[in-house]
Write an enzyme that holds these catalytic residues in place. Structure first.
Site, mmCIF file in Angstrom:
data_model
loop_
_atom_site.group_PDB
_atom_site.id
_atom_site.type_symbol
_atom_site.label_atom_id
_atom_site.label_comp_id
_atom_site.label_asym_id
_atom_site.label_seq_id
_atom_site.Cartn_x
_atom_site.Cartn_y
_atom_site.Cartn_z
ATOM 1 C CB ALA A 19 6.602 17.336 -1.979
ATOM 2 C CB ALA A 20 7.837 19.441 -7.059
ATOM 3 N NE ARG A 25 6.044 32.590 1.038
ATOM 4 C CZ ARG A 25 4.566 32.547 1.178
ATOM 5 N NH1 ARG A 25 3.993 33.418 2.037
ATOM 6 N NH2 ARG A 25 4.059 31.619 0.627
ATOM 7 C CD GLN A 85 6.199 19.872 -11.156
ATOM 8 O OE1 GLN A 85 6.297 19.981 -9.737
ATOM 9 N NE2 GLN A 85 5.294 20.414 -11.725
ATOM 10 N N GLY A 90 3.678 24.276 -12.298
ATOM 11 C CA GLY A 90 2.265 24.243 -11.868
ATOM 12 C C GLY A 90 1.686 23.119 -11.110
ATOM 13 C CE1 TYR A 399 39.809 7.803 24.907
ATOM 14 C CE2 TYR A 399 39.894 10.193 25.471
ATOM 15 C CZ TYR A 399 40.020 9.281 24.377
ATOM 16 O OH TYR A 399 40.530 9.483 23.172
#
Ligand code: UD1
Ligand code: CA
Length: 485
Positions: A19-20, A25, A85, A90, A399
């Site tokens: 998930a690094a 996009r 990472q 890669g 209020y």
């Protein structure tokens, strides 16, 4: 190892979730992995699938926007580890980084991805079973897709045995014809994986360390590699942009609705009905078009929801009817009736058989059994006893510009239409409030409170001040009828 042994299979040593990556996009300042489908982040599905197979460790490899991802993980899955990472060199490098966090692992390691939300724990279990049954050192999950562009392709020899994976950008024309793709989900023998990772070289178009090359290295070391093919392509599909996000969301929603329909829920229009994965629905519930059930919402048997209703963290009781309503963090009792055009804000509880009607807004309102507020009201910080009747246009003015206060209306009391209760006031059980009153003080049991000016009529005013108008002529005609001359 026997598949049929009574002993539970040994747990997987670790699941590594990649998930690094950047998720360019999506064009988002938010990490791609935190974008949601069916109410949950993509990453949460990956974690849930991993958790299902009860590995000893789950490691999420984080990098891009890691602060966001780590904060999210701390919230939804404090049991997972993260490995940073720093540079995305890669998928092979990412797994190296993950294993760096885990000394002394033995057995199997699975690798999945944070942006493949439809993958289920059952599929991971089936992949693992295949891997163990074949006694492979590496097994890859594969699927057949109509357009394999961009995916790694599965290479097989004449006997059909997997020999490796070639990336689309590195593939020749013949290899690009292959439609069996690499899902990017694998199981490895950890010793074989560790040793193969040290041999990876970035000899490819992207200059990255490819996890896919591990298979070739393992095979060349004389160890068996395999593939597990699944028919359900959606489970291998990643989300790279917002178009895929919406398609994945629609498909997951379709599956959720199908499951509920099989359980006895009527969904009149699945295309416009959205149900989050976390929602619970009993049999004989009817969902009308435009219904959205979100978060921790539950709907009990026989209730009817919609059309055009959104419920977020709402508990709906048996046989309740909720029409054209927006509600959150509320409880709607059995047999109660809500809407059309009601807005239930957090802290609303409506007792059994109660009614919150048309154009009524509630907030932090405890409304007793069979109590009714049928039309045009604001019930804020209200405690309303059972069987009480709140007339049209009643306002709980909670209020004063500085603080919010609570007002109480007792059981079986009547609050006349267009009254204002200026909080805090207490109206006892069995009291009446005359229509149009502004109530600023408490009202005792059995009392009638009237708080408005007395009516005064001025006879003949229209004839004097508006002579010759249609109104004056209507008055004359009416007068004539009353006292014919
Ligand atoms: C990868 C596979 C490809 C497969 C496809 C399936 C490789 C070389 N290729 O390609 O065979 O068909 O997935 O979707 O593995 N990631 C990191 N760190 C990195 C690089 C990637 O954590 O340094 C993560 C990404 O966040 C993503 C996953 O790994 O979740 C896959 O990376 P991506 O770059 O999308 O690989 P693909 O080119 O899609
Ligand atoms: Ca990808």
């Amino acid at each position: 190892m026997s598949v049929h042994s009574d002993q539970a299979p040994s747990p997987v040593a670790a699941v590594v979730i990649l998930a690094a990556g950047e998720g360019k996009r999506m064009k988002s300042s938010r990490s791609k992995l935190l974008h949601e489908i069916a109410g949950h982040s993509m990453l949460s599905y990956a974690v849930t699938a991993a958790t299902t197979i009860q590995p000893e460790h789950i490691v999420v490899v984080v990098g891009h926007l890691r602060d966001q991802v780590e904060a999210h993980l701390a919230e939804i899955a404090p049991h997972v580890l993260t490995a940073v990472q720093e540079e995305q060199l890669g998928t092979g490098h990412a797994v190296q980084v993950a294993l760096g966090q885990l000394a002394d692992l033995t057995g199997d390691v699975m690798v999945t991805m944070g942006d493949v939300p439809m993958l289920t724990g059952e599929t991971l279990a089936a992949l693992l079973l295949e891997h163990r049954t074949q006694q492979a050192a590496a097994t890859v999950l594969t699927a057949q897709v109509p357009d394999p562009t961009g995916y790694g392709r599965i290479l097989r020899d004449a006997e059909g045995r997997v020999t490796g994976i070639v990336e689309h950008r590195d593939a020749d024309d013949t290899q690009r014809e292959i439609t069996e793709i690499n899902s990017g989900i694998y199981v490895f023998d950890v010793a074989a994986l560790r040793s193969a990772l040290t041999e990876l070289v970035p000899a490819n178009d992207q200059g990255e360390l490819y996890l896919t090359d591990v298979l070739t290295v393992v095979r060349e070391a004389g160890k068996p590699i395999g593939a597990y093919f699944i028919d359900d392509v959606w489970q291998t599909e990643g989300v790279n942009d917002r178009i895929q996000l919406s398609q994945m969301n629609a498909e997951l929603n379709r599956r959720i609705l199908e499951r509920w329909m099989r359980e006895g829920v009527t969904v009149v229009d699945p295309a416009s009905t959205w149900v989050h994965a976390s929602v619970d629905i009993a049999p004989d519930v009817i969902l009308l078009p435009g219904t959205s059930l979100e978060g921790a919402t539950s709907v009990a048997a026989g209730a009817q929801i919609g059309p055009d209703t959104t419920l977020i963290d709402v508990e709906v009781g048996e046989n309740a009817v909720v029409t054209r309503t927006q509600a959150s963090l509320s409880v709607i009792g059995p047999g109660a009736n809500v809407g059309p055009f009601a807005h239930l804000r957090p802290g609303t509880t409506l007792g059994s058989g109660g009614k919150i009607g048309t154009f009524v807004e509630t907030k932090n309102a405890r409304i007793g059994a069979r109590a009714k507020a049928p039309h045009l009201s604001y019930l804020g910080d209200a405690v309303i006893g059972e069987g009480a009747n709140i007339g049209a246009g009643v306002i709980f003015a909670n209020y004063d510009g500085l603080t919010k206060s609570t007002s109480t209306v007792g059981a079986h009391s009547f609050v006349g239409s267009n009254s204002v209760l200026a909080a805090p006031v207490e109206v006892a059980d069995g009291a009446y409030i005359a229509a149009g009153s502004t109530i600023t003080g408490d009202v005792g049991p059995g009392d009638l409170a009237v708080s408005r000016s007395r009516q005064r009529n001025v006879p003949g005013w229209v004839a004097r001040k508006r002579p010759g108008t249609k109104t004056a002529r209507a008055a004359e005609a009416a007068q004539e009828q009353k006292e014919p001359s």
